[in-house]
Motif scaffolding. Structure first.
Motif, PDB file in Angstrom:
ATOM      1  N   MET A 195      -6.716   6.501 -22.513  1.00 53.99           N
ATOM      2  CA  MET A 195      -5.599   5.766 -21.675  1.00 53.99           C
ATOM      3  C   MET A 195      -4.555   5.699 -22.674  1.00 53.99           C
ATOM      4  O   MET A 195      -3.237   5.386 -22.074  1.00 53.99           O
ATOM      5  N   GLN A 196      -4.699   5.291 -23.952  1.00 56.06           N
ATOM      6  CA  GLN A 196      -3.759   5.095 -24.813  1.00 56.06           C
ATOM      7  C   GLN A 196      -2.734   6.393 -25.043  1.00 56.06           C
ATOM      8  O   GLN A 196      -1.406   6.091 -25.275  1.00 56.06           O
ATOM      9  N   ARG A 197      -3.344   7.265 -25.125  1.00 57.83           N
ATOM     10  CA  ARG A 197      -2.534   8.576 -25.110  1.00 57.83           C
ATOM     11  C   ARG A 197      -1.687   8.787 -23.716  1.00 57.83           C
ATOM     12  O   ARG A 197      -0.577   9.214 -24.057  1.00 57.83           O
ATOM     13  N   LEU A 198      -2.058   8.261 -22.853  1.00 56.17           N
ATOM     14  CA  LEU A 198      -1.477   8.587 -21.489  1.00 56.17           C
ATOM     15  C   LEU A 198      -0.147   7.654 -21.661  1.00 56.17           C
ATOM     16  O   LEU A 198       0.859   7.802 -21.247  1.00 56.17           O
ATOM     17  N   LEU A 199      -0.350   6.250 -22.115  1.00 53.65           N
ATOM     18  CA  LEU A 199       0.451   5.349 -22.292  1.00 53.65           C
ATOM     19  C   LEU A 199       1.618   5.828 -23.100  1.00 53.65           C
ATOM     20  O   LEU A 199       2.917   5.463 -22.925  1.00 53.65           O
ATOM     21  N   ALA A 200       1.152   6.338 -24.261  1.00 51.29           N
ATOM     22  CA  ALA A 200       2.085   6.851 -25.289  1.00 51.29           C
ATOM     23  C   ALA A 200       2.903   8.018 -24.696  1.00 51.29           C
ATOM     24  O   ALA A 200       4.145   7.752 -25.012  1.00 51.29           O
ATOM     25  N   ALA A 201       2.423   8.851 -23.961  1.00 50.46           N
ATOM     26  CA  ALA A 201       3.187   9.769 -23.337  1.00 50.46           C
ATOM     27  C   ALA A 201       4.150   9.241 -22.260  1.00 50.46           C
ATOM     28  O   ALA A 201       5.272   9.671 -22.285  1.00 50.46           O
ATOM     29  N   LYS A 202       3.805   8.054 -21.529  1.00 51.53           N
ATOM     30  CA  LYS A 202       4.799   7.607 -20.462  1.00 51.53           C
ATOM     31  C   LYS A 202       6.053   7.116 -21.388  1.00 51.53           C
ATOM     32  O   LYS A 202       7.022   7.407 -20.868  1.00 51.53           O
ATOM     33  N   ARG A 203       5.313   6.273 -22.404  1.00 51.14           N
ATOM     34  CA  ARG A 203       6.601   5.762 -23.030  1.00 51.14           C
ATOM     35  C   ARG A 203       7.775   6.871 -23.843  1.00 51.14           C
ATOM     36  O   ARG A 203       8.999   6.670 -23.690  1.00 51.14           O
ATOM     37  N   ASP A 204       7.009   7.932 -24.108  1.00 55.66           N
ATOM     38  CA  ASP A 204       7.644   9.039 -24.517  1.00 55.66           C
ATOM     39  C   ASP A 204       8.520  10.003 -23.629  1.00 55.66           C
ATOM     40  O   ASP A 204       8.847  11.272 -24.034  1.00 55.66           O
ATOM     41  N   LEU A 205       8.268   9.571 -22.167  1.00 57.60           N
ATOM     42  CA  LEU A 205       8.776  10.522 -21.308  1.00 57.60           C
ATOM     43  C   LEU A 205       8.186  11.849 -21.177  1.00 57.60           C
ATOM     44  O   LEU A 205       8.731  12.866 -20.782  1.00 57.60           O
ATOM     45  N   ARG A 206       6.844  11.976 -21.478  1.00 59.35           N
ATOM     46  CA  ARG A 206       6.099  13.205 -21.358  1.00 59.35           C
ATOM     47  C   ARG A 206       4.680  13.188 -20.972  1.00 59.35           C
ATOM     48  O   ARG A 206       3.883  13.646 -21.041  1.00 59.35           O
ATOM     49  N   LEU A 207       4.814  12.245 -19.770  1.00 62.76           N
ATOM     50  CA  LEU A 207       3.664  11.980 -19.084  1.00 62.76           C
ATOM     51  C   LEU A 207       3.093  13.141 -18.248  1.00 62.76           C
ATOM     52  O   LEU A 207       1.796  13.648 -18.435  1.00 62.76           O
ATOM     53  N   PRO A 208       4.080  13.910 -17.670  1.00 65.33           N
ATOM     54  CA  PRO A 208       3.694  15.030 -16.707  1.00 65.33           C
ATOM     55  C   PRO A 208       2.955  16.143 -17.757  1.00 65.33           C
ATOM     56  O   PRO A 208       1.868  16.725 -17.277  1.00 65.33           O
ATOM     57  N   GLN A 209       3.567  16.070 -18.989  1.00 64.76           N
ATOM     58  CA  GLN A 209       2.765  17.149 -19.926  1.00 64.76           C
ATOM     59  C   GLN A 209       1.435  16.630 -20.243  1.00 64.76           C
ATOM     60  O   GLN A 209       0.558  17.645 -20.305  1.00 64.76           O
ATOM     61  N   GLU A 210       1.129  15.578 -20.503  1.00 67.02           N
ATOM     62  CA  GLU A 210      -0.422  15.074 -20.872  1.00 67.02           C
ATOM     63  C   GLU A 210      -1.111  15.279 -19.924  1.00 67.02           C
ATOM     64  O   GLU A 210      -2.137  15.702 -19.891  1.00 67.02           O
ATOM     65  N   LEU A 211      -0.754  14.885 -18.476  1.00 67.87           N
ATOM     66  CA  LEU A 211      -1.490  14.893 -17.276  1.00 67.87           C
ATOM     67  C   LEU A 211      -1.805  16.497 -16.863  1.00 67.87           C
ATOM     68  O   LEU A 211      -3.066  16.909 -16.654  1.00 67.87           O
ATOM     69  N   ALA A 212      -0.813  17.137 -17.471  1.00 60.73           N
ATOM     70  CA  ALA A 212      -1.203  18.927 -17.325  1.00 60.73           C
ATOM     71  C   ALA A 212      -2.306  19.126 -18.371  1.00 60.73           C
ATOM     72  O   ALA A 212      -3.237  20.103 -17.979  1.00 60.73           O
ATOM     73  N   LYS A 213      -2.338  18.565 -19.215  1.00 60.61           N
ATOM     74  CA  LYS A 213      -3.400  19.021 -20.313  1.00 60.61           C
ATOM     75  C   LYS A 213      -4.765  18.517 -19.742  1.00 60.61           C
ATOM     76  O   LYS A 213      -5.853  19.362 -19.829  1.00 60.61           O
ATOM     77  N   LEU A 214      -4.848  17.419 -19.168  1.00 53.80           N
ATOM     78  CA  LEU A 214      -6.137  16.820 -18.472  1.00 53.80           C
ATOM     79  C   LEU A 214      -6.221  17.794 -17.215  1.00 53.80           C
ATOM     80  O   LEU A 214      -7.607  17.689 -17.026  1.00 53.80           O
ATOM     81  N   HIS A 215      -5.548  18.213 -16.801  1.00 53.56           N
ATOM     82  CA  HIS A 215      -5.655  19.098 -15.487  1.00 53.56           C
ATOM     83  C   HIS A 215      -6.474  20.289 -16.049  1.00 53.56           C
ATOM     84  O   HIS A 215      -7.247  20.998 -14.940  1.00 53.56           O
ATOM     85  N   ARG A 216      -6.461  20.756 -17.128  1.00 53.84           N
ATOM     86  CA  ARG A 216      -7.188  21.962 -17.559  1.00 53.84           C
ATOM     87  C   ARG A 216      -8.842  21.586 -17.508  1.00 53.84           C
ATOM     88  O   ARG A 216      -9.695  22.579 -17.350  1.00 53.84           O
ATOM     89  N   TYR A 217      -9.127  20.401 -17.376  1.00 51.39           N
ATOM     90  CA  TYR A 217     -10.671  19.811 -17.356  1.00 51.39           C
ATOM     91  C   TYR A 217     -10.858  19.603 -15.766  1.00 51.39           C
ATOM     92  O   TYR A 217     -10.364  19.234 -15.195  1.00 51.39           O
ATOM     93  N   ALA A 218     -12.109  20.641 -15.424  1.00 53.74           N
ATOM     94  CA  ALA A 218     -12.339  20.730 -14.203  1.00 53.74           C
ATOM     95  C   ALA A 218     -13.094  19.127 -13.748  1.00 53.74           C
ATOM     96  O   ALA A 218     -12.712  18.906 -12.687  1.00 53.74           O
ATOM     97  N   CYS A 219     -13.431  18.420 -14.655  1.00 54.93           N
ATOM     98  CA  CYS A 219     -13.871  17.074 -14.210  1.00 54.93           C
ATOM     99  C   CYS A 219     -13.613  16.162 -15.418  1.00 54.93           C
ATOM    100  O   CYS A 219     -13.860  16.451 -16.540  1.00 54.93           O
ATOM    101  N   LEU A 220     -13.216  15.030 -15.104  1.00 56.15           N
ATOM    102  CA  LEU A 220     -12.878  13.938 -15.918  1.00 56.15           C
ATOM    103  C   LEU A 220     -13.343  12.735 -15.802  1.00 56.15           C
ATOM    104  O   LEU A 220     -13.859  12.188 -14.600  1.00 56.15           O
TER     105      LEU A 220
END
Lengths: 139, 117
Positions: free
Chosen positions: B1-26
């Motif tokens: 969650m902290q990683r996503l928050l940091a990504a949002k702050r740095d305006l790179r949330l879509p990229q971080e979500l795309a990384k997680l999208h590689r995983y079939a199940c979260l």
């Protein structure tokens, strides 16, 4: 011929196909003896590369997950769950829900301990309330 | 969650979500045990929306759906989040299942399911 084999190994290495490098010569010999077509030989070589990669990825994710390895379906006391849930767990075990992008919501105290670890999910396992991500191990 | 928050702050949330999208199940473990702030819940909602009908989420919580507003703070967000999670889902109701650890610790041969009072 020998030079070509060396060159082939070098090319496969540069393409990062380690299993093909390792097995190419032996499989070529075996295929020749068995009279396999070029296509069948190439298919088998590529299949083995993919299979080993998949296995290595699962092992890597399992190691990252830090899940207790001893918790498997073999040690899970399914009989302690109510009957309808046993069926649900058995169906989840097949992993089909992942292919269909189906979610799973487990509601209850300390549910993850009870439900998920026995599924042997290789996932990055973080502390409570944090994000974990995974990939289902089909076993 | 902290990683996503940091990504949002740095305006790179879509990229971080795309990384997680590689995983079939979260797997989202024990949502609701710890109180999170509004920002954290916003990225959680964004994550759930991002994966909706695309990738699986395995979510565990001690809170029944009627209590999910404690997670998402806002009633509209709560309804929208439940909608996305529950549509195409398997629900495991483990509220009545006795903790294996507690049972082990007390050394009891308890019944399969605790009886409601």
């Amino acid at each position: 011929m020998a030079n070509r084999q060396v060159e082939l190994r070098t090319m496969l290495q540069s393409l990062r196909l380690p299993t093909m490098v390792e097995l190419c010569a032996d499989l070529a010999l075996k295929s020749a003896k068995e009279g396999l077509s070029h296509e069948a030989f190439l298919y088998e070589l590529a299949r083995l590369e993919c299979e080993r990669r998949s296995q290595q990825r699962i092992e890597r994710l399992l190691a990252q997950s830090a899940l207790p390895r001893e918790k498997t379906f073999a040690t899970f006391q399914l009989e302690r769950l109510p009957m309808p849930m046993r069926g649900q767990i058995e169906r989840l075990r097949t992993g089909e829900f992942v292919k269909d992008a189906i979610n799973v919501v487990a509601v209850g105290p300390q549910v993850l301990e009870k439900a998920i670890s026995w599924l042997q999910w290789p996932m990055t396992w973080c502390s409570r309330g944090t994000l974990s991500c995974g990939h289902l191990r089909h076993s | 969650m902290q990683r996503l928050l940091a990504a949002k702050r740095d305006l790179r949330l879509p990229q971080e979500l795309a990384k997680l999208h590689r995983y079939a199940c979260l797997v989202l473990d024990d949502i609701g045990y710890v109180q999170h702030d509004q920002d954290e819940m916003e990225v959680l909602f964004t994550l759930l929306s991002d994966r909706y009908e695309q990738r699986s989420v395995f979510l565990s919580t001690n809170l029944v759906f009627s209590e999910w507003e404690r997670i998402f703070k806002n009633p509209l967000t709560t309804v929208a989040a439940i909608d996305r999670v529950v549509h195409h889902s398997v629900l495991l109701d483990m509220m009545q299942v006795r903790s294996f650890r507690v049972q082990q610790a007390t050394g009891q041969q308890a019944p399969e399911v605790t009886r409601g009072s």
